[in-house]
Design a protein around this motif. Structure first.
Motif, PDB file in Angstrom:
ATOM      1  N   ASP A  78       0.853  -1.194   0.000  1.00 37.60           N
ATOM      2  CA  ASP A  78       0.000   0.000   0.000  1.00 37.60           C
ATOM      3  C   ASP A  78       0.889   1.244   0.000  1.00 37.60           C
ATOM      4  OD1 ASP A  78       0.258   1.105   2.905  1.00 37.60           O
ATOM      5  OD2 ASP A  78      -0.098  -1.048   3.161  1.00 37.60           O
ATOM      6  N   ASN A  79       0.285   2.394  -0.276  1.00 35.94           N
ATOM      7  CA  ASN A  79       1.054   3.629  -0.425  1.00 35.94           C
ATOM      8  C   ASN A  79       1.863   3.992   0.814  1.00 35.94           C
ATOM      9  OD1 ASN A  79       0.148   3.880  -3.026  1.00 35.94           O
ATOM     10  ND2 ASN A  79      -1.197   5.618  -2.657  1.00 35.94           N
ATOM     11  N   ASP A  80       1.255   3.902   1.983  1.00 35.18           N
ATOM     12  CA  ASP A  80       1.962   4.287   3.215  1.00 35.18           C
ATOM     13  C   ASP A  80       3.171   3.389   3.457  1.00 35.18           C
ATOM     14  OD1 ASP A  80       0.206   6.331   3.671  1.00 35.18           O
ATOM     15  OD2 ASP A  80      -1.036   5.230   5.108  1.00 35.18           O
ATOM     16  N   ARG A  82       4.890   1.720   1.200  1.00 39.51           N
ATOM     17  CA  ARG A  82       5.925   1.994   0.193  1.00 39.51           C
ATOM     18  C   ARG A  82       6.676   3.290   0.521  1.00 39.51           C
ATOM     19  NH1 ARG A  82       3.267   1.445  -5.665  1.00 39.51           N
ATOM     20  NH2 ARG A  82       5.229   0.526  -6.348  1.00 39.51           N
ATOM     21  N   MET A 116      -1.559   5.302  -7.690  1.00 37.88           N
ATOM     22  CA  MET A 116      -0.291   4.794  -7.154  1.00 37.88           C
ATOM     23  C   MET A 116       0.851   5.803  -7.221  1.00 37.88           C
ATOM     24  SD  MET A 116      -0.469   0.890  -8.500  1.00 37.88           S
ATOM     25  CE  MET A 116      -1.046   1.403 -10.110  1.00 37.88           C
ATOM     26  N   PRO A 118       1.422   8.669  -5.284  1.00 35.25           N
ATOM     27  CA  PRO A 118       1.963   9.294  -4.068  1.00 35.25           C
ATOM     28  C   PRO A 118       3.294   8.733  -3.555  1.00 35.25           C
ATOM     29  CG  PRO A 118      -0.415   9.151  -3.887  1.00 35.25           C
ATOM     30  CD  PRO A 118      -0.038   8.417  -5.151  1.00 35.25           C
ATOM     31  N   PRO A 119       3.499   7.400  -3.510  1.00 35.54           N
ATOM     32  CA  PRO A 119       4.801   6.916  -3.022  1.00 35.54           C
ATOM     33  C   PRO A 119       5.960   7.367  -3.912  1.00 35.54           C
ATOM     34  CG  PRO A 119       3.218   5.116  -3.130  1.00 35.54           C
ATOM     35  CD  PRO A 119       2.604   6.275  -3.826  1.00 35.54           C
TER      36      PRO A 119
END
Length: 290
Positions: A78-80, A82, A116, A118-119
């Motif tokens: 998930d983004n957080d 990563r 996808m 944001p990371p």
């Protein structure tokens, strides 16, 4: 000069290593992997195999020691998760005195509505903050990501999508891997951003090309996001994955992957694998796996 690739036993990383081993002496290559046992084939070829876990920064500090040029292959999750893992890798690179970082980002990262993105935005910013020379490899979309839909078509189902007429710059993983290897081992890539996008196609065009490869008409069914989620749930996808797969369709529909660029060819020194040839390779791989 010592080069290191993270995630080198993964699908993309293993292909990057195949290309590097053709052009760089094995004793100049190192890999950072969570499970060194899975990298025995690389060790047997003379590659320096190091244990490194993005969730344990102290292992990365050790893994990156003595490394001149580093390829950080973006992690899964998930983004957080990563963002945290990539931050650990970037800090470790800075601690180790790495002189160049290549990073596999996503198409149009900083101007993207992609679910996808944001990371990748956070990681690009973190790398820039270190002051270490960098190259951001903004990978568009792996053609292999469509293997599930291709498999369904081979079984007689229609190609189901909610992506509308959005365009994508599909290319094979091997093309992205070759580009990453060329940048990591090459010269003149300091502080560059490469939009690695194949020729743009709609899903209608992709499905038409698949029909040409299979020698039959392939039906494409355009549905709403809600219907797409319902179909994916019916195929057994867990609830937490549904917003992700729907978000991918939305990202294609809103044009976030419609990046027109000649960077891919410039980095490779030749065109990417043609769409029909790429589809043929995936169909062959699916049939061989049966």
């Amino acid at each position: 000069m010592k080069l290191l690739v993270t995630g080198a036993t993964g699908k993309l990383g293993s292909k990057v290593m195949e290309f590097l081993l053709k052009t760089v002496p094995a004793d100049q290559l190192a890999v950072s992997v969570r499970d060194p046992e899975k990298a025995e084939s690389l060790r047997s070829q003379g590659v320096d195999v190091r244990q490194g876990d993005f969730d344990h920064p102290e292992t990365l500090d050790t893994a990156f020691t003595g490394i001149d040029r580093l390829l950080i292959i973006s992690a899964d999750g998930d983004n957080d998760t990563r963002i945290r893992q990539h931050s650990n890798a970037v800090k470790a690179a800075e601690h180790a005195g790495v002189k160049f970082i290549a990073y596999t980002s996503i198409a149009n990262a900083t101007n993207s509505e992609n679910l996808m993105a944001p990371p990748h935005v956070a990681t690009e910013a973190a790398i820039k903050e270190t002051g270490i020379p960098y190259s951001f490899l903004r990978n568009n979309w792996y053609l292999e990501n469509e293997a599930g839909s291709i498999e369904a078509v081979l079984a007689g189902a229609p190609w189901v999508t909610s992506a509308g007429s959005g365009k994508t710059g599909w290319a094979l993983q091997q093309d992205y891997a070759e580009a990453a290897a060329a940048v990591l081992a090459g010269e003149g890539h300091e502080n560059t951003v490469y939009e690695l996008s194949g020729p743009l196609h709609t899903l209608e065009e992709l499905v038409s090309a698949l029909g040409d490869v299979l020698g039959k008409d392939v039906h494409i069914e355009q549905v709403t996001d809600e219907k797409y989620a319902e179909i994916m749930k019916g195929l057994g996808l867990p609830d937490f994955v549904l917003p992700i797969v729907v978000g991918i369709q939305e990202s294609i529909r809103n044009g976030s992957l419609a990046v027109e660029s000649s960077d891919f060819e410039k980095v490779l020194g030749h065109p990417v694998t043609p769409l029909n040839e790429g589809l043929k390779q995936i169909v062959t791989a699916i049939n061989q796996a049966k």
